[in-house]
Design a protein around this motif. Structure first.
Motif, short mmCIF file in Angstrom:
data_model
loop_
_atom_site.label_atom_id
_atom_site.label_comp_id
_atom_site.label_asym_id
_atom_site.label_seq_id
_atom_site.Cartn_x
_atom_site.Cartn_y
_atom_site.Cartn_z
N VAL A 163 60.25 -50.74 -19.92
CA VAL A 163 59.65 -49.47 -20.33
C VAL A 163 58.16 -49.52 -20.03
CG1 VAL A 163 59.28 -47.83 -22.22
CG2 VAL A 163 61.36 -49.22 -22.18
N ALA A 164 57.75 -48.74 -19.01
CA ALA A 164 56.36 -48.80 -18.56
C ALA A 164 55.48 -47.78 -19.26
CB ALA A 164 56.30 -48.57 -17.04
N ALA A 165 56.10 -46.75 -19.88
CA ALA A 165 55.29 -45.73 -20.55
C ALA A 165 56.09 -45.02 -21.62
CB ALA A 165 54.78 -44.72 -19.53
N LEU A 166 55.43 -44.73 -22.73
CA LEU A 166 56.00 -43.91 -23.81
C LEU A 166 55.11 -42.68 -23.96
CD1 LEU A 166 57.93 -43.63 -26.32
CD2 LEU A 166 56.11 -44.70 -27.64
N ILE A 167 55.70 -41.51 -23.79
CA ILE A 167 54.89 -40.28 -23.85
C ILE A 167 55.65 -39.21 -24.63
CG2 ILE A 167 53.75 -40.75 -21.63
CD1 ILE A 167 55.65 -38.54 -20.46
N ASN A 168 55.02 -38.04 -24.85
CA ASN A 168 55.78 -36.92 -25.39
C ASN A 168 55.87 -35.80 -24.35
OD1 ASN A 168 53.47 -35.39 -25.39
ND2 ASN A 168 53.16 -35.49 -27.59
N ASP A 169 56.52 -34.69 -24.71
CA ASP A 169 56.79 -33.65 -23.71
C ASP A 169 55.53 -32.95 -23.19
OD1 ASP A 169 56.49 -32.49 -26.19
OD2 ASP A 169 58.35 -31.34 -26.12
N ALA A 170 54.49 -32.82 -24.02
CA ALA A 170 53.26 -32.16 -23.55
C ALA A 170 52.56 -33.04 -22.50
CB ALA A 170 52.31 -31.88 -24.71
N VAL A 171 52.50 -34.33 -22.77
CA VAL A 171 51.90 -35.28 -21.81
C VAL A 171 52.75 -35.30 -20.53
CG1 VAL A 171 51.25 -37.69 -21.40
CG2 VAL A 171 50.90 -36.68 -23.67
N GLY A 172 54.07 -35.26 -20.70
CA GLY A 172 54.97 -35.25 -19.54
C GLY A 172 54.77 -34.01 -18.68
N THR A 173 54.59 -32.88 -19.32
CA THR A 173 54.37 -31.63 -18.59
C THR A 173 53.07 -31.70 -17.80
OG1 THR A 173 55.64 -30.38 -20.20
CG2 THR A 173 54.05 -29.13 -18.90
N LEU A 174 52.04 -32.23 -18.44
CA LEU A 174 50.75 -32.42 -17.76
C LEU A 174 50.92 -33.32 -16.52
CD1 LEU A 174 47.61 -32.44 -17.58
CD2 LEU A 174 47.60 -34.17 -19.36
N ALA A 175 51.60 -34.45 -16.72
CA ALA A 175 51.76 -35.42 -15.62
C ALA A 175 52.61 -34.84 -14.49
CB ALA A 175 52.40 -36.70 -16.15
N GLY A 176 53.71 -34.15 -14.87
CA GLY A 176 54.62 -33.59 -13.87
C GLY A 176 53.90 -32.58 -12.98
N ALA A 177 53.02 -31.78 -13.58
CA ALA A 177 52.31 -30.76 -12.82
C ALA A 177 51.15 -31.36 -12.02
CB ALA A 177 51.80 -29.67 -13.76
N ARG A 178 50.50 -32.35 -12.60
CA ARG A 178 49.35 -32.99 -11.96
C ARG A 178 49.76 -33.72 -10.68
NH1 ARG A 178 44.22 -33.89 -14.21
NH2 ARG A 178 43.19 -35.54 -13.09
N TYR A 179 50.99 -34.19 -10.67
CA TYR A 179 51.53 -34.90 -9.51
C TYR A 179 51.45 -34.04 -8.25
CZ TYR A 179 55.23 -37.37 -6.86
OH TYR A 179 55.96 -38.04 -5.93
N TYR A 180 51.63 -32.72 -8.44
CA TYR A 180 51.61 -31.82 -7.30
C TYR A 180 50.28 -31.11 -7.10
CZ TYR A 180 56.67 -32.31 -7.10
OH TYR A 180 57.93 -32.81 -6.97
N ASP A 181 49.45 -31.13 -8.14
CA ASP A 181 48.24 -30.31 -8.09
C ASP A 181 47.14 -30.99 -8.92
OD1 ASP A 181 46.29 -28.36 -8.35
OD2 ASP A 181 47.71 -26.73 -8.69
N GLU A 182 46.10 -31.45 -8.25
CA GLU A 182 45.11 -32.24 -9.00
C GLU A 182 44.18 -31.38 -9.85
OE1 GLU A 182 42.91 -34.56 -6.21
OE2 GLU A 182 41.95 -32.82 -5.30
N ASP A 183 44.33 -30.05 -9.75
CA ASP A 183 43.50 -29.18 -10.59
C ASP A 183 44.12 -28.91 -11.97
OD1 ASP A 183 41.69 -29.01 -8.54
OD2 ASP A 183 42.49 -27.11 -7.75
N VAL A 184 45.29 -29.50 -12.22
CA VAL A 184 45.93 -29.30 -13.53
C VAL A 184 45.12 -30.03 -14.60
CG1 VAL A 184 47.99 -29.74 -14.92
CG2 VAL A 184 48.22 -28.97 -12.55
N VAL A 185 44.69 -29.29 -15.63
CA VAL A 185 43.86 -29.90 -16.67
C VAL A 185 44.60 -30.07 -18.00
CG1 VAL A 185 41.67 -29.14 -15.67
CG2 VAL A 185 42.84 -27.68 -17.36
N ALA A 186 45.68 -29.29 -18.20
CA ALA A 186 46.38 -29.38 -19.48
C ALA A 186 47.86 -29.10 -19.32
CB ALA A 186 45.77 -28.39 -20.48
N GLY A 187 48.66 -29.68 -20.21
CA GLY A 187 50.09 -29.40 -20.27
C GLY A 187 50.39 -28.87 -21.67
N VAL A 188 51.13 -27.78 -21.73
CA VAL A 188 51.35 -27.13 -23.02
C VAL A 188 52.84 -26.81 -23.18
CG1 VAL A 188 50.67 -25.19 -24.50
CG2 VAL A 188 49.04 -26.12 -22.86
#
Ligand code: ADP
Ligand code: MG
Length: 460
Positions: free
Chosen positions: A190-215
């Motif tokens: 297990v390399a990371a433990l996160i919640n859904d808001a952090v996951g949403t941020l990461a998932g979107a940031r992967y495609y777009d570096e201008d993503v600042v928040a996940g909600v």
């Protein structure tokens, strides 16, 4: 007339003029600062996620993800191409959690999860020599409150939703999962433990570096955003080399005297499992929207003759009217409001309504849903204000990624949220702000964070 009085009163108490929303946004920004200043500095906890590196699109290799949030859990596998080739392939499987496991023991729950994960891995890797001796890397999205001290550990503070497994509280959920996987003979780290808001941020940031928040606007609500490490006074440890840290706001617990709390909200809160807590969540999320409308309709029925002589059993049952029902009635575009008629009859046993009455029901849905969306927009404006990205200082493009059933399925809600945000930012600043739906962030986000964390580790 009595019924018109109830609606007029509701409209007045739910009013959210721009001046009120600006006060809410400013209060959110202030609470964010207070929560970063010191532990317990605000009702908005501003938890460190220990995610100090977000995926860039350059990650490469095979990664697994596990998403445990509500009634189902999802396992997935992604093959990342590196060099902006992004996701080359992905497979996922959704598994329902047997209800008896939600209130059993920790080892039963994690044992079940690990065995399903092991089956998935075996099916996926059939006939290949995929693992070639290397430990598989897994990201774990666990959307319950945990206290973290590192990116790959966290002790469960309490269960929410339908879960109550007493012996898991206070334990490290990663260790529980790791032990269960070992028992299955599953070689996975297990390399990371996160919640859904952090996951949403990461998932979107992967495609777009201008993503600042996940909600998230789903059953509940939460937000996560990228903060400068040196803007977190309460942080005592060594600052990460990236200079950044993802903050899990836990903003559902936000409160401000500017929030338009009505008699209905007050009663709902008093009778809830957590009175006085999660006030912003109770005003802005899917779990409560339908319940607020139910309370208004009940008052309407008790104070006027609008529904005629009806049996109030259903209308008096807490949480009987759900947000998807409100959404269906609110979006009814038939000339005689057929859907409204059906829902009232099927769900609340209110039959024989006049068109006039049905219009009034739609208006109530509109008043309540509009308030939800406008207060949600004020929260987003608060984050942008805190970041100086509301057009006042920083004029770079800023993207907010949103996920959750309320945002995804209730289009009048999501449209109103966007319009309101533009209204608050003004035409000029709005040009730099993008709100977008991030599908399946919570699923894939964990695998992506596992990827960026493990690649980081390999480099060191
Ligand atoms: P969770 O938040 O539990 O992870 P979701 O993000 O899927 O789950 O959100 C589920 C919530 O979304 C439901 O509780 C409900 O409030 C809301 N929702 C689901 N479907 C609809 C719909 N058709 N219209 C409006 N709201 C919906
Ligand atoms: Mg979810």
């Amino acid at each position: 007339m009595a019924e018109q009085q109830v609606v007029a009163d509701l409209r007045e108490k739910c009013a959210t003029p721009p001046s009120l929303l600006r006060d809410v946004a400013a209060a959110m920004a202030d609470e964010m600062c207070a929560g970063l200043e010191m532990e317990g500095g605000s009702r908005v906890k501003m938890l460190l996620s220990y995610v100090d590196k977000l995926p860039t699109g350059r990650e490469e290799g095979l990664f697994y993800g596990l998403d445990l949030g509500g009634t189902n859990f999802r396992v997935l596998k992604v093959q990342l191409g590196g060099n902006d080739k992004h996701v080359i392939s992905r497979e996922s499987r959704e598994v329902a959690i047997p209800p008896h496991l939600m209130s059993g023991s920790s080892s039963e729950l994690f044992g079940f999860i690990a065995s399903e994960l092991a089956k998935f891995v075996a099916d996926e890797e059939k006939g290949t020599s995929l693992s070639n001796g290397k430990t598989r890397e897994l990201g774990f999205t666990f959307s319950f409150p945990v206290r973290q001290r590192s990116v790959a550990s966290g002790t469960l503070v309490k269960w929410t939703k339908a879960f109550s497994i007493e012996d898991a509280v206070g334990k490290d959920v990663v260790a529980e999962l790791q032990t269960a996987m070992q028992k299955q003979g599953l070689d996975m780290h297990v390399a990371a433990l996160i919640n859904d808001a952090v996951g949403t941020l990461a998932g979107a940031r992967y495609y777009d570096e201008d993503v600042v928040a996940g909600v998230i606007f789903g059953t509940g609500t939460n937000a996560a955003y990228v903060e400068k490490a040196n803007a977190i006074p309460k942080w005592e440890g060594e600052l990460p080399s990236s200079g950044q840290m993802v903050i899990n706001m836990e903003w559902g617990n936000f409160y401000s005297c500017h929030l338009p709390v009505t008699e209905y909200d007050q009663a709902l809160d008093n009778e809830s499992l957590n009175p006085g807590e999660q006030i912003y969540e109770k005003l802005t999320s899917g779990m409560y929207l339908g319940e607020i409308v139910r309370r208004v309709l009940l008052k309407l029925s008790l104070q006027s003759a609008i529904f005629g002589e009806i049996d109030h059993t259903k209308l008096k049952t807490h949480f009987h009217l759900r947000t998807p029902h409100i959404s269906a009635m609110h979006h009814d575009d038939t000339p005689d409001l057929k859907t409204v008629e059906e829902k009232l009859k099927e769900i609340l046993e209110i039959a024989g309504t006049s068109l006039e009455t049905r219009k009034m029901v739609v208006e109530i849905c509109d008043i309540v849903a509009r308030r939800v969306a406008r207060l949600a927009a004020a929260g987003l404006a608060g984050i942008l204000k805190k970041l100086g990205r509301d057009g006042s200082v920083d004029k770079r493009r800023s993207v907010i990624a949103i996920d959750g059933g309320l945002f995804e399925h209730y289009s009048k809600f999501s449209k109103c949220l966007e319009t309101t945000l533009n209204e608050l930012l003004g035409e000029e600043s709005s040009k730099f702000i993008v709100v977008k739906h991030a599908d399946d962030g919570s699923g894939i986000g964990a695998a992506l964070i596992a990827a960026s964390q493990s690649q980081y580790r390999n480099v060191e």
